[in-house]
Design an enzyme around this catalytic site. Structure first.
Site, PDB file in Angstrom:
ATOM      1  N   ASP A 201       0.830  -1.194   0.000  1.00 40.48           N
ATOM      2  CA  ASP A 201       0.000   0.000   0.000  1.00 40.48           C
ATOM      3  C   ASP A 201       0.874   1.258   0.000  1.00 40.48           C
ATOM      4  O   ASP A 201       1.865   1.329   0.726  1.00 40.48           O
ATOM      5  CB  ASP A 201      -0.855  -0.037   1.280  1.00 40.48           C
ATOM      6  N   GLU A 244       1.664  -0.291  -4.996  1.00 37.16           N
ATOM      7  CA  GLU A 244       0.724   0.765  -5.356  1.00 37.16           C
ATOM      8  C   GLU A 244       1.518   2.063  -5.387  1.00 37.16           C
ATOM      9  O   GLU A 244       1.863   2.598  -4.336  1.00 37.16           O
ATOM     10  CB  GLU A 244      -0.408   0.871  -4.326  1.00 37.16           C
TER      11      GLU A 244
END
Ligand code: GLC
Ligand code: CA
Length: 555
Positions: A201, A244
């Site tokens: 993330d 990401e």
């Protein structure tokens, strides 16, 4: 195949346990329910499941506010259920990757509780503090309009703490060696339980320098990525990190590493935004530009290609007029937009419910250079519920059947409302019906996935654009190990005839074998093909006749 970089030719499917399938009838999806759906996913052809956060969490950001990295939220089951699940995947030849959310913790994490209440706690330095309010406290917010600042004063700590995201997500000081060691421990833990890697993330924020005095554009600590990667591969040789990172193409190689020594995979946000721009305007040129700009990458690295994900469709990297064009086409109402930069709808409503456009978009995702990442529900063209706040509108429960609550739960109080009524309600849009209908989108997708797996050239090969002299029509060719494929997409609402010369290499001259239907294309004497593309049409061709199977067995 000699090389086994599995992620190069995978089909990834992402889902949240809590909204997928509820087995015990409490209204919340769980691992037991998900495990019962593995045959469905295997049947669809999925090779890798990406699980969004399922660890204990107050759940204020869909689980992206973790309060214990070493457990399963009791609402979803136990660690035992998790291992049953990974085992079930293994039995079916599917891999699992999980979200790794270590830019920040929940403010309810015991580390933060200790850090805020005791200046002498060993966890104090795990977070980022300032005695006074930093000058830049209101800059750099990720959720404009909802999040006011990136620094909040904590009364117990008598200090300000840094949070790149919501104020209940204090940033970890990732430069602290103890924090880094803990991140490795977290990865090691889940690897032992059977995962094949992580969707990391918010990578740019994880590696960014943090603190009250960092410059407006803080330097990144890219070496951290090499350390994560090394550890990962020492523990499990085939494990990957899918990052990401919504960054500019000029920075891509820093994320992959010049020798591919950092992240194996990164989501291609550049291609994603330009793909929607191309769909909105029927102009393939900006998409080509984005694909060329993101072309350089190490041989072992791979892009993740996606259409929609669990967040808003972030259009922040487009120019203002480009963004306006996408808004006008796909999200004209203010209620459909979010954070001033994105669209929060699901794919099918965005495309006006037009099956042809859905097939076009999906065919593009499957054939652009990278590995496709499908979002749960998109296989049956689910809709959204714009009454729900922020990104929640596109995170409603999976619609399995026409039973109450779409077959998601026996409870009449689902964790999030099941979409009901209208074209996207579970009464019309559900797995059970589409399974029985040979012409359903679900069955179309299953066939497309099967074919995608038979075309490793996309994941492995070099690509080039073949001129079509029509901006609406995109033709892309891949070459790998003496095999070649060609994909043609018409972004326009009008049918168009194009003339294509797939290539000069003698051995490839000849017919274009249509991989999806019977209408193969014969060249004229000069080796040119005239192809009539219907509105929003797409073609998957193998170049050079049927002897490719023969050639393939040589390698
Ligand atoms: C990532 C996630 C998003 C989350 C944020 C904070 O951007 O995709 O859903 O809100 O990180 O963890
Ligand atoms: Ca449950």
């Amino acid at each position: 195949m000699i090389n086994d970089l599995w992620y190069k030719n995978a089909v990834v499917y992402c889902l949240s346990v809590g909204t997928y399938m509820d087995a015990n009838g409490d209204g919340i999806g769980d691992f037991e329910g998900l495990t019962r759906r593995l045959d469905y996913l295997q049947g669809l052809g999925i090779t890798t499941i990406w699980l969004m956060p399922f660890q204990p969490s107050p759940g204020r950001d869909n689980g992206y506010d973790v309060s214990d990295y070493y457990g399963v939220d009791p609402r979803y089951g136990t660690l035992g259920d998790f291992v049953e699940f990974t085992h079930g995947c293994q039995q079916r030849g599917m891999r699992v990757i999980i979200d790794l959310v270590v830019n920040h913790t929940s403010d309810q994490h015991p580390w933060f509780k200790a850090a805020r209440s005791d200046p002498k706690s060993k966890y104090r330095d795990w977070y980022v503090w300032s005695k006074t309010e930093p000058k830049n406290a209101t800059s750099g917010v990720v959720f404009p309009g909802v999040q006011k600042s990136t620094w909040t004063r904590d009364a117990a700590a008598k200090a300000w703490y840094f949070h790149r995201f919501y104020e209940f997500q204090p940033d970890l000081d990732t430069a602290n060696p103890h924090v880094q060691a803990e991140i490795l421990k977290i990865m090691g833990f889940w690897l032992e339980l059977g995962v094949s890697g992580f969707r990391m993330d918010a990578v740019p924020f994880v590696i960014s320098a943090k603190g009250a005095r960092v410059p407006a554009k803080p330097p990144e600590q890219f070496d951290m990525l090499r350390r994560f990667r090394e550890f990962l591969q020492w523990r499990r040789g085939d494990a990957i990190i899918l990052g990401e990172a919504n960054v500019l193409p000029e920075d891509d190689m820093k994320y992959f590493g010049g020798d591919g020594e950092r992240l194996q995979m990164v989501f291609n946000f550049q291609a994603n935004q330009n793909l929607f721009y191309a769909l909105a305007t029927a102009d393939s040129r900006p998409l080509k530009k984005a694909l060329n700009a993101t072309k350089p990458r190490p041989a072992t690295a791979q892009w993740g290609m996606f259409l929609r994900n669990h967040d808003e469709l972030d259009l922040g990297r487009l120019t203002r007029p480009q963004r306006a064009a996408v808004f006008a086409a796909f999200g004209p109402d203010a209620s459909m937009q979010l954070y001033g930069r994105g669209i929060r709808r699901r794919l099918m409503p965005m495309l006006g419910g037009d099956r042809r456009r859905l097939e076009l978009a999906t065919s593009l995702m499957m054939t652009l250079p990278g590995t496709p990442v499908i979002r749960y529900g998109d296989e049956i063209a689910m809709g959204d519920d714009l009454r729900l706040k922020e990104r929640e509108c596109a995170r409603t429960p999976m619609q399995w059947s026409t039973e109450p609550q779409g077959g998601f739960t026996k409870s009449d109080r689902p964790v999030s409302p099941v979409i009901s009524g209208g074209p996207y309600g579970f009464e019309h849009t559900n797995v059970a019906d589409q399974r029985r209908d040979p012409d359903s989108f679900l069955n179309w997708l299953e066939r497309i996935i099967r074919m995608r797996k038979e075309v490793p050239e996309i994941g492995w090969g070099d690509f080039q654009f073949i001129p079509t002299r029509t901006k609406e029509v995109l033709a892309i060719r891949y070459d790998w190990r003496r095999n070649s494929v060609l994909f043609v997409h018409n972004l326009g609402a009008e049918p168009r005839e194009v003339t294509i010369e797939p290539g000069a290499e003698g051995e490839h001259d000849g017919i274009l074998v249509n991989l999806l239907s019977g209408d193969h294309s014969e060249p004229d004497q000069k080796g040119r093909h005239r192809i009539l593309m219907e509105a929003y049409g797409y073609r998957w061709f193998r170049i050079g006749g049927l002897d490719y199977l023969l050639r393939r067995s040589e390698v």
